[in-house]
Design an enzyme around this catalytic site. Structure first.
Site, mmCIF file in Angstrom:
data_model
loop_
_atom_site.group_PDB
_atom_site.id
_atom_site.type_symbol
_atom_site.label_atom_id
_atom_site.label_comp_id
_atom_site.label_asym_id
_atom_site.label_seq_id
_atom_site.Cartn_x
_atom_site.Cartn_y
_atom_site.Cartn_z
ATOM 1 C CG ASP A 36 -1.833 -1.248 1.384
ATOM 2 O OD1 ASP A 36 -2.309 -1.426 0.297
ATOM 3 O OD2 ASP A 36 -2.069 -1.680 2.435
ATOM 4 C CG HIS A 90 -1.568 -1.648 -7.734
ATOM 5 N ND1 HIS A 90 -0.673 -1.641 -6.664
ATOM 6 C CD2 HIS A 90 -1.224 -2.364 -8.566
ATOM 7 C CE1 HIS A 90 0.502 -2.184 -6.847
ATOM 8 N NE2 HIS A 90 0.159 -2.817 -8.092
HETATM 9 P P1 GDP Z 1 -0.486 0.185 -3.656
HETATM 10 O O1 GDP Z 1 -0.851 -1.308 -3.264
HETATM 11 O O2 GDP Z 1 1.151 0.206 -3.298
HETATM 12 O O3 GDP Z 1 -0.590 0.492 -5.229
HETATM 13 O O4 GDP Z 1 -1.023 1.265 -2.488
HETATM 14 P P2 GDP Z 1 -2.634 1.470 -2.748
HETATM 15 O O5 GDP Z 1 -2.971 2.275 -3.918
HETATM 16 O O6 GDP Z 1 -3.455 0.575 -2.220
HETATM 17 O O7 GDP Z 1 -2.528 2.775 -1.482
HETATM 18 C C1 GDP Z 1 -2.233 3.830 -1.644
HETATM 19 C C2 GDP Z 1 -3.310 5.001 -1.539
HETATM 20 O O8 GDP Z 1 -2.741 6.058 -1.641
HETATM 21 C C3 GDP Z 1 -4.355 4.817 -2.134
HETATM 22 O O9 GDP Z 1 -5.546 5.493 -1.521
HETATM 23 C C4 GDP Z 1 -3.743 5.992 -3.379
HETATM 24 O O10 GDP Z 1 -5.026 6.446 -4.105
HETATM 25 C C5 GDP Z 1 -3.264 6.769 -2.371
HETATM 26 N N1 GDP Z 1 -2.223 7.762 -2.962
HETATM 27 C C6 GDP Z 1 -1.127 7.180 -3.788
HETATM 28 N N2 GDP Z 1 -0.416 8.447 -3.817
HETATM 29 C C7 GDP Z 1 -0.869 9.366 -3.060
HETATM 30 C C8 GDP Z 1 -0.403 10.735 -2.812
HETATM 31 O O11 GDP Z 1 0.540 11.128 -3.304
HETATM 32 N N3 GDP Z 1 -1.045 11.596 -1.998
HETATM 33 C C9 GDP Z 1 -2.242 10.944 -1.339
HETATM 34 N N4 GDP Z 1 -3.048 11.762 -0.659
HETATM 35 N N5 GDP Z 1 -2.647 9.930 -1.597
HETATM 36 C C10 GDP Z 1 -2.023 9.120 -2.335
#
Ligand code: GDP
Length: 425
Positions: free
Chosen positions: A12, A40
């Protein structure tokens, strides 16, 4: 040229968004491990999507999306995800499934659930999507490869071998109904036909693409600390999320791998069981969890509230080194804009009172407490800023501090969940 995008921590980290950005510049995007157990989050012009099994290149019609042999293929979940995209106006993506990929069977999901029930309080925080039973079968050589779906006598023989042990466990350990080969074959037949046009020798495809100078992106799920060998065992997943494994799970020579983008968050978050040294509680945790990510820190696949904490430099330095990061992407920096002061965990204190900076094995980790250093906050919203140099000074200092702590160059900073909210440093 082969690039990998992987997580430094517990998963995440925001890999989905970064992969979406990099996928736009790639010819092929490959999933090399895991299954539909994690997700993701991608926010783009089509809307907000949680991808579980599909590679993140699916929003780009020119990109070839490969499900590599290292993946746990849940065929129904894959087809559901594909339907979910086209229903929302995404052009039909190009998907290729390795003929060596193994099939996640309904009994894998059942066994996952039965085992977590049996373990009760001692369970490992499984998402109950069948991943551990699937990989156990793969390495016990009782798994079913996609290529075997198209040879029914062989498929029946494979299932008969697998079911002897399964039915014994179902009957005597879990006290559940037993399984029949006929039922499984009948269930598999139509699914196999549906994916048939996508099945091919993906390793050949990747090696040819590499030889032709195409850009191949290996997309990891979860992060270093969930690696079965190098993570917080047994609170790990069952396949390796490391870039080093990426070549194996995808089917490409390790010498082809050039860039390793390692993603980490500006604070810590983890879902599932196991020690988490920086875990916050009470109002401090609630506020960070509520402000985190794009809609709070809740699992993309499970919806479970994530544990949250301040940035853990001990875990991340280890995570980044194990991945062999050539560059680091720091995400969710915008989330911290509300704080007067930001703690960063720079060392652990063990149960014996020793101060350590190397990430320890699980028994020692269990007793560790965080040692924090305080950094000044920047107290403003940095979303909307398009140029790294325009970030507030304290914000840039925070990034500099983390870079020094983890010992790898931070080349990109993400300041919001949207695709364009990414700054080059
Ligand atoms: P992954 O499994 O590594 O792809 O992570 P996820 O997508 O499940 O979790 C990352 C969370 O952070 C999600 O809710 C994204 O929309 C959010 N996100 C990613 N980059 C940013 C950022 O720079 N700022 C904010 N506020 N949210 C982000």
């Amino acid at each position: 040229m082969v690039q990998a995008i992987v997580g430094a921590n517990w998963g995440d980290e925001g890999k989905g968004k970064v992969t979406d950005v990099l996928a736009a510049r790639s010819d092929v995007v490959v999933r090399f491990q895991g299954g539909a157990n994690a997700g993701h989050t991608i926010i783009n012009d089509y809307g907000k999507f949680a991808l579980h099994l599909l590679p993140s290149g699916v929003f780009h019609p020119d990109v070839i999306n490969v499900i590599g042999p290292g993946v746990a293929l849940n065929i129904e979940a894959l087809l559901r995800e594909l339907d979910g995209l086209t229903e929302r106006g995404v052009p039909a993506p190009q998907i290729r499934i390795s003929d060596r990929c193994q099939v996640l069977m309904p009994y894998h999901v059942d066994f996952d659930r039965f085992e977590e029930e049996r373990l009760g309080k001692q369970s490992f925080g499984s998402t109950k999507s069948g991943i551990a039973p699937f990989y156990s079968d793969k390495f016990a050589k009782t798994g079913i490869q996609v290529c075997q779906l198209y040879d029914e006598p062989l498929l029946r023989e494979r299932l008969e071998i697998a079911l002897v042990k399964k039915n014994c466990l179902l009957e005597h350990l879990y006290h559940k109904p037993t399984l029949k080969v006929d039922d499984l074959v009948a269930w598999l037949r139509p699914l196999a036909e549906k994916i048939r046009p996508m099945v091919c020798d993906t390793s050949r495809l990747l090696m040819d693409a590499d030889a032709a100078g195409k850009t191949i992106l290996l997309e990891g799920q979860l992060g270093t600390l969930r690696d079965p060998d190098h993570g917080i065992y047994p609170y790990t997943t069952s396949s390796s999320p490391l870039a080093g494994y990426g070549c194996i799970g995808a089917g490409i020579a390790p010498t082809s791998l050039k860039d390793i983008y390692c993603v980490t968050k500006a604070y810590s978050s983890a879902v599932g069981a196991g020690p988490f040294v920086c875990r916050l509680s009470g109002d401090t945790a609630d506020e960070l969890r509520r402000r985190g990510g794009d809609a709070g820190e809740f699992g993309a696949t499970t919806g479970r509230p994530r544990d949250v904490g301040w940035f853990d430099a001990v875990a991340t330095r280890y995570g980044v080194r194990m991945q062999g990061a050539t560059e680091v992407v720091l995400t969710n920096l915008d989330v911290l804009g509300y704080l007067d002061e930001i703690p960063v965990c720079v060392a652990y204190e063990t149960a014996d009172g020793e101060r350590i900076t190397d990430f320890p094995a699980t028994p020692v980790l269990m007793g560790c407490k965080p040692v924090y250093e305080m950094l000044p906050g920047w107290k403003c919203d940095i979303r909307g800023i398009r140029d790294y140099a325009q970030l507030p000074e304290n914000c840039r200092r925070y990034v500099d501090f983390i870079e020094k702590q983890i010992g790898a160059p931070i080349r990109m900073v993400s300041n919001g969940p949207k695709r364009e909210e990414i700054l080059n440093r």
